[in-house]
Design an enzyme around this catalytic site. Structure first.
Site, short mmCIF file in Angstrom:
data_model
loop_
_atom_site.label_atom_id
_atom_site.label_comp_id
_atom_site.label_asym_id
_atom_site.label_seq_id
_atom_site.Cartn_x
_atom_site.Cartn_y
_atom_site.Cartn_z
N ARG A 185 0.85 -1.20 0.00
CA ARG A 185 0.00 0.00 0.00
C ARG A 185 0.88 1.24 0.00
O ARG A 185 0.59 2.24 -0.65
CB ARG A 185 -0.96 0.01 1.20
CG ARG A 185 -1.68 1.36 1.36
CD ARG A 185 -3.01 1.28 2.11
NE ARG A 185 -2.98 0.50 3.32
CZ ARG A 185 -2.36 0.87 4.46
NH1 ARG A 185 -1.72 2.01 4.52
NH2 ARG A 185 -2.38 0.08 5.51
N TYR B 215 -16.09 16.01 -17.73
CA TYR B 215 -16.31 14.57 -17.73
C TYR B 215 -17.39 14.25 -16.68
O TYR B 215 -17.35 14.82 -15.58
CB TYR B 215 -15.00 13.85 -17.40
CG TYR B 215 -15.13 12.36 -17.29
CD1 TYR B 215 -15.33 11.57 -18.41
CD2 TYR B 215 -15.05 11.72 -16.05
CE1 TYR B 215 -15.46 10.19 -18.30
CE2 TYR B 215 -15.18 10.35 -15.93
CZ TYR B 215 -15.39 9.59 -17.06
OH TYR B 215 -15.51 8.23 -16.95
N ASP C 282 -7.02 17.99 -16.23
CA ASP C 282 -7.32 16.63 -16.66
C ASP C 282 -6.83 16.52 -18.11
O ASP C 282 -7.41 17.09 -19.02
CB ASP C 282 -8.84 16.41 -16.57
CG ASP C 282 -9.25 15.00 -17.00
OD1 ASP C 282 -8.51 14.36 -17.76
OD2 ASP C 282 -10.34 14.56 -16.58
N LYS D 126 -7.31 5.15 -20.61
CA LYS D 126 -7.52 5.59 -21.99
C LYS D 126 -6.24 5.41 -22.81
O LYS D 126 -5.76 4.31 -22.95
CB LYS D 126 -8.00 7.05 -21.99
CG LYS D 126 -9.10 7.34 -20.96
CD LYS D 126 -10.44 6.67 -21.27
CE LYS D 126 -11.41 6.73 -20.11
NZ LYS D 126 -11.78 8.06 -19.68
#
Ligand code: PLP
Length: 442
Positions: free
Chosen positions: A79, A131, A205, A230
């Site tokens: 983690r 978005y 973004d 993406k």
């Protein structure tokens, strides 16, 4: 390409230290080319050494939650840190022109990490064509976190300036927006935001462009983030989010969040993303060449097309002043929701799917899919045409793609085949003849 920490990395005999003082593998730290100049991005994307004990060509997947040993060792718990993830982060920092990159489990995970530094009473200025997921998260923060979120038309610098104040702690931008493909002036807004409040963070973004085509940090932004789901991975086989920063303290704040909430990217997913990103340059070149040809094809048939590669795009100059390419997402309007639905249902190669950035071409109606989480009233207010079709162009053969689209247009009744080729029918006949009103409410 390298940021301020680079000299220490490049100097002969020096240790390869990251921002936390960890001694890391020599590459993917910024490479020092033998030819004396910087390697181009296409080279950097594939160039990586892992310092692996067996000299493996591909970075091994350290599928281990824990690492044995005492305090002071580099890794103890995945983690907090994992060698495969660290390798990816250093590779991405190089590609993004950032001093530090952090990888998390999704693009929205990245947005969550970034917005977690906000405190109740803070003010966020952001766009009105965001978005869907970003919009949903900001709405949640507004309703539950005491954050004042202002949605403005970020394509207009004066409108953004008017919304900024000394209370603005974050400006969150997306460019080009999707599916309206509106362009936002990253450098103009960054200057204005920092002028209004020197402590204001400008976050961009960058999903639609990828670091291959646009580097927001170089344009004055403080944070660049994107969905690795993406273009970075390119095959729709992994979900990931990437955050890039130059400020060491901001990097530490984000690392604190990632370690605290446990959203760091898993080892196997880190490996998938490392593999995918190597082909970013070839994929993007082919995808945007295909997209350009398809945008011209549609425009020539009388459709209103939104694509920054087209000279007809009203913000063509602004886009090219900050990006090196037009990307591979475009949208067009048909004038009728029914017609759009028939087109979307008639393609074969263009698969009906949300998302983009994959090697396969995709088609969708955003108002029915990716943007369905924005209620119809808000979509109307933000001038999101209900009939808009989004194309996310892949790497297939161009002739096959154009044939697929042409046949869908004919079958849907949008164009007619004549001896000279295609002829647009009334709904798609240029600006004046087109029905602009919404034909049927969803
Ligand atoms: C997909 C996407 C996101 C969210 O990324 P996920 O990996 O799906 O969480 C954020 N912004 C934009 C512009 C996107 O296209």
């Amino acid at each position: 390409m390298a940021g301020p920490s680079a000299p220490a990395v490049l100097a002969k005999g020096m240790k390869h230290l990251d921002l936390d003082g960890h001694d890391l593998p020599p590459s993917p730290a910024p490479s020092s080319p033998s030819n004396g100049r910087k390697y181009a991005l296409a080279t950097e994307l594939v160039y990586t050494e892992s310092g692996d004990q067996y000299n493996s060509s591909s970075m091994p997947i350290y599928q281990s939650a824990t690492f044995k040993g005492g305090p002071g060792q580099e890794y103890d718990y995945s983690r907090s840190g994992n060698p495969t993830r660290t390798h990816l982060e250093r590779h991405m920092a190089k590609i993004m022109n950032a001093n530090r990159a952090l990888v998390v489990s999704s693009g929205m995970g990245a947005c969550d990490v970034i917005t977690r530094i906000l405190k109740p009473g803070d003010e966020v200025v952001t766009g009105d064509d965001l978005y869907g997921g970003t919009n949903r998260l900001l709405t949640y923060l507004k309703e539950n976190g005491g954050i004042n979120v202002k949605h403005v038309d970020t394509t207009k610098l004066d409108v953004v300036k008017a919304a900024l104040s000394s209370k603005t702690t974050m400006v969150l931008l997306e460019t080009p927006t999707n599916p309206l493909i509106k362009i936002v002036d990253i450098s103009g807004i960054s200057s204005a935001a920092h002028e209004a409040n020197t402590d204001c963070y400008v976050a961009v973004d960058n999903t639609m462009m990828s670091p291959y085509l646009q580097n927001p940090l170089d344009l004055g932004a403080d944070v660049t983030y994107e969905s690795g789901t993406k273009y970075l991975s390119g095959h729709h086989d992994v979900m990931a989010g990437i955050i890039g920063v130059n400020s060491a303290s901001l990097g530490d704040k984000f690392y604190f969040m990632i370690n605290s909430t446990g959203c760091g990217l898993a080892p196997f997913d880190s490996w998938l993303l490392l593999r995918g990103v190597k082909t970013l340059a070839v994929r993007m070149e082919k995808q945007q060449a295909n997209a350009m040809a398809i945008a011209e094809f549609l425009e020539n048939h009388g459709f209103k097309v939104r694509y920054p590669g087209l000279k007809s795009h009203s913000q063509y100059a602004l886009h090219w002043s900050q990006a090196r390419g037009a990307g591979a997402v475009l949208s067009f309007e048909t004038g009728s929701i029914n017609l759009s639905e028939r087109i979307v249902e008639s393609t074969k190669l263009f698969g009906i799917s949300v998302s983009f950035g994959c090697v396969n071409s995709l088609i969708s109606m955003p108002c029915r899919m990716s943007h369905a989480s924005i209620d119809p009233a808000t979509r109307k207010e933000r001038a999101l045409p209900e009939d808009i079709i989004r194309l996310c162009v892949g790497i297939e053969d161009l002739t096959d793609l154009v044939d697929d689209l042409s046949q869908a247009l004919v079958r849907a009744g949008a164009v007619r085949l004549t001896s000279e080729g295609f002829e647009a029918l009334s709904v798609a006949e240029g600006e004046t003849g087109r029905t602009t009103q919404v034909v049927d409410e969803p």
